[in-house]
Design an enzyme around this catalytic site. Structure first.
Site, short mmCIF file in Angstrom:
data_model
loop_
_atom_site.label_atom_id
_atom_site.label_comp_id
_atom_site.label_asym_id
_atom_site.label_seq_id
_atom_site.Cartn_x
_atom_site.Cartn_y
_atom_site.Cartn_z
N GLU A 1 77.47 21.58 46.80
CA GLU A 1 77.30 22.67 45.84
C GLU A 1 78.53 23.58 45.79
O GLU A 1 78.92 24.06 44.73
CB GLU A 1 76.05 23.50 46.13
CG GLU A 1 75.83 24.55 45.05
CD GLU A 1 74.45 25.15 45.02
OE1 GLU A 1 74.25 26.07 44.21
OE2 GLU A 1 73.58 24.72 45.79
N HIS B 1 79.92 16.30 33.05
CA HIS B 1 79.76 16.97 31.75
C HIS B 1 80.26 18.40 31.89
O HIS B 1 79.87 19.11 32.82
CB HIS B 1 78.28 16.97 31.33
CG HIS B 1 77.97 17.91 30.22
ND1 HIS B 1 78.34 17.68 28.92
CD2 HIS B 1 77.32 19.10 30.22
CE1 HIS B 1 77.92 18.69 28.16
NE2 HIS B 1 77.31 19.56 28.93
#
Length: 150
Positions: free
Chosen positions: A71, A116
């Protein structure tokens, strides 16, 4: 920013990258021993030791440490892709599949790449590998692009 001299920082984002790593500001990455080796808009790489700070009671790499590495790489990478100072990237969802156990004493490497890069969300994938390149964990992180609040 970095204790080792093997770090690559994409020149176009050098100033932005360096402002998020002041030596006076400690983060979870410092506690877990992250060592960044590449900082760019297309790829983030950091190494993490498998030691007393990152193992579970059974002597193997803790899945939470892997997720923290993933993360962190994704969040920084997403933020570096933003073209406006009034926006930031925050974790919306993360998943991780833990494939291989790693015993204390080694190092793992997280390699995060964008899947993306949109105006409202970004999706990044992180591969965490052993020193010999064996897959330890695969993770995907979705980040929301929001207005930065002071």
């Amino acid at each position: 920013m970095e204790k080792n001299n093997r770090i690559y920082i994409e020149e176009a984002i050098r100033d932005k990258a360096e402002m998020i790593f002041p030596e006076s500001k400690k983060t979870m990455g410092d506690a877990l021993g992250f060592a960044y080796t590449k900082i760019s808009r297309d790829e983030m790489i950091a190494e993490m030791p498998v030691n007393e700070n990152t193992i579970q009671p059974f002597g193997i790499l803790h899945g939470g440490a892997s997720v923290a590495l993933a993360e962190t790489l994704c969040s920084i990478g997403a933020w570096l892709n933003l073209d406006s100072d009034d926006k930031t990237a925050v974790g919306l969802e993360i998943n991780a599949n833990h494939i291989k156990a790693v015993r204390s004493g080694g190092t793992v490497r997280g390699i995060a790449r964008p899947v993306h890069r949109g105006a409202q969300t970004q999706v990044w994938e992180t591969r965490i590998e052993t020193e010999s390149g064996k897959l330890v964990c695969i993770s995907r992180c979705t980040l929301a692009i929001i207005r930065h609040r002071s």
